[in-house]
Design an enzyme around this catalytic site. Structure first.
Site, PDB file in Angstrom:
ATOM      1  N   ARG A   1       0.845  -1.195   0.000  1.00  0.00           N
ATOM      2  CA  ARG A   1       0.000   0.000   0.000  1.00  0.00           C
ATOM      3  C   ARG A   1       0.877   1.239   0.000  1.00  0.00           C
ATOM      4  O   ARG A   1       0.952   1.976   0.975  1.00  0.00           O
ATOM      5  CB  ARG A   1      -0.972  -0.062   1.160  1.00  0.00           C
ATOM      6  CG  ARG A   1      -2.053  -1.072   0.834  1.00  0.00           C
ATOM      7  CD  ARG A   1      -3.083  -1.195   1.878  1.00  0.00           C
ATOM      8  NE  ARG A   1      -4.410  -1.180   1.276  1.00  0.00           N
ATOM      9  CZ  ARG A   1      -5.525  -1.404   1.956  1.00  0.00           C
ATOM     10  NH1 ARG A   1      -5.485  -1.615   3.227  1.00  0.00           N
ATOM     11  NH2 ARG A   1      -6.691  -1.378   1.347  1.00  0.00           N
TER      12      ARG A   1
ATOM     13  N   GLN B   1      -1.155   2.592  -5.697  1.00  0.00           N
ATOM     14  CA  GLN B   1      -2.545   2.907  -5.343  1.00  0.00           C
ATOM     15  C   GLN B   1      -3.524   2.450  -6.414  1.00  0.00           C
ATOM     16  O   GLN B   1      -4.608   1.951  -6.114  1.00  0.00           O
ATOM     17  CB  GLN B   1      -2.704   4.405  -5.103  1.00  0.00           C
ATOM     18  CG  GLN B   1      -2.610   4.734  -3.631  1.00  0.00           C
ATOM     19  CD  GLN B   1      -2.749   6.208  -3.340  1.00  0.00           C
ATOM     20  OE1 GLN B   1      -3.125   6.999  -4.191  1.00  0.00           O
ATOM     21  NE2 GLN B   1      -2.414   6.577  -2.122  1.00  0.00           N
TER      22      GLN B   1
ATOM     23  N   ASP C   1      -4.440  -1.295  -6.069  1.00  0.00           N
ATOM     24  CA  ASP C   1      -4.845  -1.739  -4.742  1.00  0.00           C
ATOM     25  C   ASP C   1      -6.259  -2.340  -4.785  1.00  0.00           C
ATOM     26  O   ASP C   1      -7.263  -1.638  -4.656  1.00  0.00           O
ATOM     27  CB  ASP C   1      -4.776  -0.525  -3.797  1.00  0.00           C
ATOM     28  CG  ASP C   1      -5.112  -0.865  -2.367  1.00  0.00           C
ATOM     29  OD1 ASP C   1      -5.606  -1.969  -2.099  1.00  0.00           O
ATOM     30  OD2 ASP C   1      -4.891   0.004  -1.508  1.00  0.00           O
TER      31      ASP C   1
HETATM   32  P1  NAD Z   1      -8.806  -2.983   7.396  1.00  0.00           P
HETATM   33  O1  NAD Z   1      -9.796  -3.568   6.435  1.00  0.00           O
HETATM   34  O2  NAD Z   1      -7.607  -3.782   7.765  1.00  0.00           O
HETATM   35  O3  NAD Z   1      -9.573  -2.633   8.747  1.00  0.00           O
HETATM   36  C1  NAD Z   1     -10.731  -1.827   8.765  1.00  0.00           C
HETATM   37  C2  NAD Z   1     -10.678  -0.887   9.936  1.00  0.00           C
HETATM   38  O4  NAD Z   1     -10.922  -1.593  11.144  1.00  0.00           O
HETATM   39  C3  NAD Z   1      -9.337  -0.170  10.133  1.00  0.00           C
HETATM   40  O5  NAD Z   1      -9.542   1.217  10.047  1.00  0.00           O
HETATM   41  C4  NAD Z   1      -8.909  -0.603  11.529  1.00  0.00           C
HETATM   42  O6  NAD Z   1      -8.213   0.423  12.214  1.00  0.00           O
HETATM   43  C5  NAD Z   1     -10.244  -0.910  12.172  1.00  0.00           C
HETATM   44  N1  NAD Z   1     -10.166  -1.718  13.394  1.00  0.00           N
HETATM   45  C6  NAD Z   1      -9.353  -2.769  13.676  1.00  0.00           C
HETATM   46  N2  NAD Z   1      -9.574  -3.213  14.932  1.00  0.00           N
HETATM   47  C7  NAD Z   1     -10.546  -2.443  15.450  1.00  0.00           C
HETATM   48  C8  NAD Z   1     -11.215  -2.418  16.713  1.00  0.00           C
HETATM   49  N3  NAD Z   1     -10.909  -3.275  17.680  1.00  0.00           N
HETATM   50  N4  NAD Z   1     -12.178  -1.482  16.909  1.00  0.00           N
HETATM   51  C9  NAD Z   1     -12.482  -0.601  15.932  1.00  0.00           C
HETATM   52  N5  NAD Z   1     -11.896  -0.579  14.724  1.00  0.00           N
HETATM   53  C10 NAD Z   1     -10.940  -1.477  14.489  1.00  0.00           C
HETATM   54  O7  NAD Z   1      -8.369  -1.555   6.893  1.00  0.00           O
HETATM   55  P2  NAD Z   1      -8.229  -0.987   5.414  1.00  0.00           P
HETATM   56  O8  NAD Z   1      -9.534  -0.545   4.920  1.00  0.00           O
HETATM   57  O9  NAD Z   1      -7.491  -1.982   4.618  1.00  0.00           O
HETATM   58  O10 NAD Z   1      -7.332   0.305   5.651  1.00  0.00           O
HETATM   59  C11 NAD Z   1      -6.268   0.334   6.579  1.00  0.00           C
HETATM   60  C12 NAD Z   1      -5.456   1.596   6.422  1.00  0.00           C
HETATM   61  O11 NAD Z   1      -4.732   1.572   5.222  1.00  0.00           O
HETATM   62  C13 NAD Z   1      -6.252   2.859   6.394  1.00  0.00           C
HETATM   63  O12 NAD Z   1      -5.525   3.829   7.094  1.00  0.00           O
HETATM   64  C14 NAD Z   1      -6.277   3.229   4.972  1.00  0.00           C
HETATM   65  O13 NAD Z   1      -6.530   4.595   4.771  1.00  0.00           O
HETATM   66  C15 NAD Z   1      -4.898   2.832   4.574  1.00  0.00           C
HETATM   67  N6  NAD Z   1      -4.741   2.663   3.146  1.00  0.00           N
HETATM   68  C16 NAD Z   1      -3.627   3.169   2.538  1.00  0.00           C
HETATM   69  C17 NAD Z   1      -3.466   3.047   1.181  1.00  0.00           C
HETATM   70  C18 NAD Z   1      -2.267   3.605   0.474  1.00  0.00           C
HETATM   71  O14 NAD Z   1      -1.547   4.372   1.033  1.00  0.00           O
HETATM   72  N7  NAD Z   1      -2.040   3.205  -0.754  1.00  0.00           N
HETATM   73  C19 NAD Z   1      -4.400   2.381   0.439  1.00  0.00           C
HETATM   74  C20 NAD Z   1      -5.510   1.860   1.088  1.00  0.00           C
HETATM   75  C21 NAD Z   1      -5.662   1.995   2.447  1.00  0.00           C
END
Ligand code: NAD
Length: 379
Positions: free
Chosen positions: A122, A127, A130
Site C-alpha cells: 500500500r 494505489q 490496490d
Molecule cells: P482494514 O480492512 O484492515 O480494517 C478496517 C478498519 O478496522 C481499520 O480502520 C482498523 O483500524 C479498524 N479496526 C481494527 N480493529 C478495530 C477495533 N478493535 N475497533 C475498531 N476498529 C478497528 O483496513 P483498510 O480498509 O485496509 O485500511 C487500513 C489503512 O490503510 C487505512 O488507514 C487506509 O486509509 C490505509 N490505506 C492506505 C493506502 C495507500 O496508502 N495506498 C491504500 C488503502 C488503504
C-alpha cells in the site's frame, strides 16, 4: 506476442478480471487477450462488447487458456486451469493465500508464477493496483444500501404535513476504506452518522465526513496504528473499555455497519449478543467482517438472521453484488499492475523480480511457495 487469458469465475462469483476498457488498453500495448465465452456476462460485459475492443472470445476455458503467458482471475484458479497455460506462466488473482494451504501448494506445484493481488504493497505508486481498496470501497457503499433496504424505515429526516419521520441513527465500526465509504453513503442518504476506530488518524477523517467520532481515546489508542497503517490487536483492558462505550452507544442506533479488521487475524469481536438484544426491534446490523468470523457475535457468515427483531447480515461478497463497478475497477487494478511487467518498446514480458510490487505480491515461483508470510513458522 504476449497472450493473456481470462476465464469464467466459479458460479458464486459475479465479477470478472477484464473489462472492455482494459481489453482496449491491453490491445494498445500489443497484447492479445483471450476471454472465455460468457465470462463477463454477470458484469454486463457481453462477449460482443469485449470482442468490439479486440478480445478474442474462446468457446471454452481450455481454448482461452491454451499456451497463454498470463492468466487473470478474480478468485484463485484451479491447478487444471493453470496447467493449460505456458509453463511458468504468470497468474494474477485474489488468491486468498492464507486459505486452503494444500490447494495453494498444488497450484504452486504447477510451476506457475503466482501473484496475490491482496498482497499489493500500500504505497503511493501502487494505489491504482490496490484491489483491497477498490473492492472495499464498493462493499462499504453496498452495506449501507442493503441495510437501508432491510431497515423498513427511511434514513433521512422528513418533515411532512402528516408528521415527521426521524433520521436513522447509523453507527460505523471500523473506519478503513469500507468504513469511510459507508459513512459517506449513510450521510448522503441523510442518516445521523457516528463512527468508531482504534486508529487515531481516523478521528479527523470521520469528522471531515460530517460524522461523530466515538472511541476510547487513551494512551493505547494513541499507539494503535502500525507503521503499515493498520490497526494492532488491542489489549484485554482496552477491549473492556471499548465494549462499555459501544454498549452504551449501540442501544440507540438503528443501523450498525461493522468493518473492523486486523491483518492476518480473526475479526475483533465488538458487538456481543447482549448488545444486539439492547437494540430496538427493526434495527439492522451488516457485518462486513463476516468472512473473517464477524465483528458481531451473532453473525452467521453468508446469512441474514433475525434475533429478537434485530436483523444481522453477514455478507461474504458485497463488492460482487455491485459487479459492474467491481469488475471495472478490479480489471483496471490488474491492468495497472501488468503495465509494470510489459516492455512497451518490444511488446514483450519483462518482469523486474527486484521491484517491490513484484516481491510483495509474489506467492509462488518455480514450484515453490516463496512469500515470506507464507513460510512455515521457524523456517
Ligand atoms: P482494514 O480492512 O484492515 O480494517 C478496517 C478498519 O478496522 C481499520 O480502520 C482498523 O483500524 C479498524 N479496526 C481494527 N480493529 C478495530 C477495533 N478493535 N475497533 C475498531 N476498529 C478497528 O483496513 P483498510 O480498509 O485496509 O485500511 C487500513 C489503512 O490503510 C487505512 O488507514 C487506509 O486509509 C490505509 N490505506 C492506505 C493506502 C495507500 O496508502 N495506498 C491504500 C488503502 C488503504
Amino acid at each position: 506476442m504476449v497472450t493473456i487469458a481470462v476465464t469464467a469465475e466459479r458460479d458464486d462469483e459475479p465479477r470478472v478480471a477484464v473489462s472492455p476498457e482494459t481489453v482496449k488498453k491491453l490491445k494498445g500495448l500489443g497484447v492479445s487477450v483471450k476471454v472465455q465465452q460468457g465470462a463477463g456476462t454477470k458484469s454486463r460485459f457481453a462477449d460482443e462488447l469485449l470482442r468490439a475492443q479486440g478480445a478474442e472470445i474462446a468457446p471454452s476455458a481450455g481454448e482461452a487458456l491454451a499456451g497463454a503467458d498470463i492468466l487473470l482471475k478474480v478468485r484463485r484458479p484451479t491447478p487444471e486451469e493453470v496447467k493449460a497455460l505456458k509453463p511458468g506462466a504468470i497468474v494474477a488473482a485474489m488468491l486468498a493465500p492464507y486459505d486452503d494451504r494444500a490447494g495453494l501448494e498444488s497450484l504452486a506445484g504447477t510451476g506457475a508464477v503466482l501473484m496475490a493481488m491482496e498482497f499489493m504493497p500500500r504505497i503511493s505508486r501502487a494505489q491504482s493496483m490496490d484491489v483491497l481498496s477498490s473492492q472495499a470501497n464498493l462493499a462499504g457503499y453496498k452495506a449501507v444500501i442493503d441495510a437501508a433496504a432491510m431497515f423498513g424505515q427511511a434514513l433521512p429526516m422528513m418533515m411532512t404535513a402528516a408528521g415527521t419521520v426521524p433520521a436513522a441513527k447509523t453507527f460505523i465500526m471500523g473506519v478503513g476504506v469500507a468504513g469511510l465509504q459507508a459513512i459517506a453513503t449513510a450521510r448522503r442518504l441523510g442518516a445521523i452518522v457516528s463512527a468508531t476506530d482504534v486508529r487515531p488518524a481516523t478521528k479527523e477523517q470521520v469528522a471531515s465526513l460530517g460524522a461523530k467520532f466515538i472511541a476510547v481515546e487513551d494512551e493505547e489508542f494513541k499507539q494503535a496504528q502500525t507503521a503499515a497503517g493498520y490497526a494492532k490487536p488491542m489489549s484485554a483492558e482496552y477491549q473492556k473499555k471499548q465494549a462499555e462505550l459501544v454498549a452504551s452507544h449501540i442501544k440507540g442506533q438503528d443501523i450498525v455497519i461493522t468493518t473492523a479488521l486486523i491483518p492476518g487475524r480473526p475479526a475483533p469481536r465488538l458487538v456481543t449478543a447482549a448488545m444486539v438484544e439492547s437494540m430496538k426491534p427493526g434495527s439492522v446490523i451488516v457485518d462486513l467482517a463476516a468472512e473473517r468470523g464477524g465483528n458481531c457475535e451473532m453473525t452467521q457468515p453468508g446469512k441474514v438472521v433475525q434475533h429478537k427483531g434485530v436483523t444481522i447480515a453477514g455478507p461474504l461478497n458485497l463488492a460482487g453484488e455491485v459487479p459492474v463497478n467491481a469488475s471495472s475497477l478490479y480489471a483496471k487494478n490488474l491492468l495497472a499492475f501488468l503495465e509494470t511487467m510489459l516492455d512497451k518498446k518490444d511488446k514483450s514480458l519483462k518482469v523486474n523480480w527486484d521491484d517491490e510490487l513484484i516481491k510483495g505480491t509474489l506467492v509462488a515461483k518455480d514450484g515453490r511457495i516463496v512469500h515470506p508470510s507464507l513460510q512455515p513458522q521457524g523456517a
